[in-house]
Enzyme design. Structure first.
Site, mmCIF file in Angstrom:
data_model
loop_
_atom_site.group_PDB
_atom_site.id
_atom_site.type_symbol
_atom_site.label_atom_id
_atom_site.label_comp_id
_atom_site.label_asym_id
_atom_site.label_seq_id
_atom_site.Cartn_x
_atom_site.Cartn_y
_atom_site.Cartn_z
ATOM 1 N N LYS A 22 27.724 3.327 -28.172
ATOM 2 C CA LYS A 22 26.624 2.649 -27.471
ATOM 3 C C LYS A 22 25.368 3.519 -27.334
ATOM 4 O O LYS A 22 24.258 2.993 -27.336
ATOM 5 C CB LYS A 22 27.094 2.163 -26.097
ATOM 6 C CG LYS A 22 28.043 0.969 -26.202
ATOM 7 C CD LYS A 22 28.392 0.402 -24.843
ATOM 8 C CE LYS A 22 29.309 -0.799 -24.974
ATOM 9 N NZ LYS A 22 29.602 -1.421 -23.671
ATOM 10 N N ASP B 95 25.320 -6.072 -21.462
ATOM 11 C CA ASP B 95 26.369 -5.733 -20.493
ATOM 12 C C ASP B 95 25.888 -5.976 -19.061
ATOM 13 O O ASP B 95 26.650 -6.440 -18.206
ATOM 14 C CB ASP B 95 26.774 -4.252 -20.628
ATOM 15 C CG ASP B 95 27.701 -4.008 -21.813
ATOM 16 O OD1 ASP B 95 28.448 -4.933 -22.188
ATOM 17 O OD2 ASP B 95 27.667 -2.892 -22.366
HETATM 18 P P1 NAP Z 1 33.785 5.816 -20.130
HETATM 19 O O1 NAP Z 1 32.328 5.940 -20.381
HETATM 20 O O2 NAP Z 1 34.753 6.595 -20.946
HETATM 21 O O3 NAP Z 1 34.049 6.132 -18.557
HETATM 22 C C1 NAP Z 1 35.351 6.160 -18.057
HETATM 23 C C2 NAP Z 1 35.304 6.221 -16.530
HETATM 24 O O4 NAP Z 1 36.638 6.091 -16.036
HETATM 25 C C3 NAP Z 1 34.763 7.536 -15.970
HETATM 26 O O5 NAP Z 1 34.053 7.275 -14.789
HETATM 27 C C4 NAP Z 1 36.050 8.316 -15.688
HETATM 28 O O6 NAP Z 1 35.904 9.313 -14.694
HETATM 29 C C5 NAP Z 1 36.922 7.199 -15.161
HETATM 30 N N1 NAP Z 1 38.336 7.514 -15.206
HETATM 31 C C6 NAP Z 1 39.141 7.558 -16.308
HETATM 32 N N2 NAP Z 1 40.398 7.869 -15.944
HETATM 33 C C7 NAP Z 1 40.405 8.023 -14.597
HETATM 34 C C8 NAP Z 1 41.399 8.324 -13.639
HETATM 35 N N3 NAP Z 1 42.686 8.540 -13.986
HETATM 36 N N4 NAP Z 1 41.052 8.387 -12.345
HETATM 37 C C9 NAP Z 1 39.772 8.158 -11.958
HETATM 38 N N5 NAP Z 1 38.767 7.859 -12.818
HETATM 39 C C10 NAP Z 1 39.082 7.787 -14.134
HETATM 40 O O7 NAP Z 1 34.250 4.287 -20.308
HETATM 41 P P2 NAP Z 1 33.391 2.952 -20.074
HETATM 42 O O8 NAP Z 1 32.777 2.525 -21.364
HETATM 43 O O9 NAP Z 1 32.518 3.122 -18.880
HETATM 44 O O10 NAP Z 1 34.554 1.886 -19.777
HETATM 45 C C11 NAP Z 1 35.300 1.976 -18.582
HETATM 46 C C12 NAP Z 1 36.244 0.776 -18.453
HETATM 47 O O11 NAP Z 1 35.504 -0.431 -18.414
HETATM 48 C C13 NAP Z 1 37.222 0.643 -19.626
HETATM 49 O O12 NAP Z 1 38.438 0.196 -19.124
HETATM 50 C C14 NAP Z 1 36.614 -0.447 -20.476
HETATM 51 O O13 NAP Z 1 37.585 -1.158 -21.214
HETATM 52 C C15 NAP Z 1 35.984 -1.328 -19.407
HETATM 53 N N6 NAP Z 1 34.840 -2.105 -19.901
HETATM 54 C C16 NAP Z 1 34.934 -3.456 -19.819
HETATM 55 C C17 NAP Z 1 33.869 -4.236 -20.267
HETATM 56 C C18 NAP Z 1 33.973 -5.715 -20.156
HETATM 57 O O14 NAP Z 1 33.176 -6.406 -20.770
HETATM 58 N N7 NAP Z 1 34.911 -6.221 -19.402
HETATM 59 C C19 NAP Z 1 32.720 -3.645 -20.797
HETATM 60 C C20 NAP Z 1 32.675 -2.246 -20.856
HETATM 61 C C21 NAP Z 1 33.744 -1.494 -20.403
HETATM 62 P P3 NAP Z 1 35.520 10.841 -15.088
HETATM 63 O O15 NAP Z 1 34.048 10.863 -15.278
HETATM 64 O O16 NAP Z 1 36.005 11.629 -13.946
HETATM 65 O O17 NAP Z 1 36.283 11.143 -16.379
#
Ligand code: NAP
Length: 263
Positions: free
Chosen positions: A67, A103
């Site tokens: 992205k 988004d």
């Molecule tokens: P990302 O940029 O990799 O960010 C991941 C986030 O999750 C970070 O804040 C990370 O914290 C946190 N995290 C991961 N494991 C954790 C744990 N065990 N305990 C606490 N915090 C944890 O990913 P993203 O793109 O933002 O996506 C995040 C989620 O949203 C994913 O599940 C994705 O599938 C979902 N999503 C859904 C949509 C939709 O349309 N429904 C769209 C986008 C994303 P740290 O910074 O501490 O690592």
């Protein structure tokens, strides 16, 4: 034959072309238009995108981890994409790449009511959190952000706005949004996140961006307290619908997309 695609690495099952293929068929475009999933590694992303217009592609969705790269290579940026710092939708026209972000508006459309004036609590500071915090602030909500790695939530708030917090009181918010990946791999949200299952309330709306085959443990707990809930599939559908409207200039068939995404 206008072609569309989603570019990811990997492109998971949840990003299968089924939702868009069903929508194109419903719009009567199924014979001409196509939507495919393309797996592309980060170092191959830019050349892959540059080659797409000559292959008949008119647009693409972009997902993890591309992205930011999508934003960097674009010739033209929508203001939303620029301010969030990420693009999830590309349009190819006249030899140029335009980057958009659906988004943020997809998230807002999935909410049962406008968050204007609400106190909102966002968990996470990754890509999804950036779009959610930006959208909530634009709508006039007050936003607190918690992240496991506090430095990241502080950076997010410096760049986009909102207040980075360390120890939230979950009863103080009308809207709670989990944008972390917790739950994706079956983790217990109440072990990993500063939320207590018995402290949700009927006046709250609880959103979980994580999507799977049924309600997450987080949404189940919120539902049992009588809170309104929004799951990740509804957000996926809404952002996908907005992308489709940008490419086809036709209203997206939401019910068809919802049914395909939930199958
Ligand atoms: P990302 O940029 O990799 O960010 C991941 C986030 O999750 C970070 O804040 C990370 O914290 C946190 N995290 C991961 N494991 C954790 C744990 N065990 N305990 C606490 N915090 C944890 O990913 P993203 O793109 O933002 O996506 C995040 C989620 O949203 C994913 O599940 C994705 O599938 C979902 N999503 C859904 C949509 C939709 O349309 N429904 C769209 C986008 C994303 P740290 O910074 O501490 O690592």
């Amino acid at each position: 034959m206008p072609r569309l695609a989603v570019l990811g690495y990997p492109v998971g099952h949840s990003r299968s072309p089924a939702m868009h293929t069903a929508a194109l068929a419903e719009l009567g475009l199924g014979e001409e238009w196509s939507y495919e999933a393309i797996e592309v590694a980060p170092d191959a992303f830019e050349p892959r995108v540059r080659a797409m217009p000559a292959e008949g592609f008119v647009g693409a969705n972009v997902t993890v981890p591309h992205k930011s790269a999508a934003l960097a290579l674009a010739d033209e940026l929508a203001e939303t994409a620029r301010e969030i710092g990420a693009a999830n939708t590309l349009l190819f026209a006249d030899g140029e790449v335009r980057a958009e972000n659906t988004d943020a508006d997809g998230f807002l459309r999935a909410l049962p009511a406008s968050p204007i004036g609400q106190r909102a609590f966002v968990l996470g500071a990754g890509g999804a959190a950036r779009a959610v915090v930006w959208a909530l602030l634009r709508e006039g909500a007050a936003v607190d952000v918690w992240n496991r790695t506090e430095l990241r939530s502080r950076h997010l708030c410096e760049e986009i706005g909102g207040d980075a917090i360390g120890a939230p009181d979950q009863t103080a918010y009308e809207l709670i949004v989990n944008t972390t990946a917790v739950g994706l791999g079956g983790e217990d949200p109440f072990a990993e996140l500063p939320l207590v299952p018995g402290r949700f309330a009927a006046e709250q709306t609880v959103v979980d961006m994580v999507y799977g085959s049924g309600p997450t443990d987080l949404l189940r707990a919120a539902e049992s307290a009588g809170a309104a809930t929004v799951d990740g599939i509804e957000i996926l559908v809404q952002q996908g619908a907005l992308s489709l409207e940008l490419w086809t200039a036709r209203p997206a068939p939401l019910e068809t997309m919802r049914a395909a995404a939930r199958r």
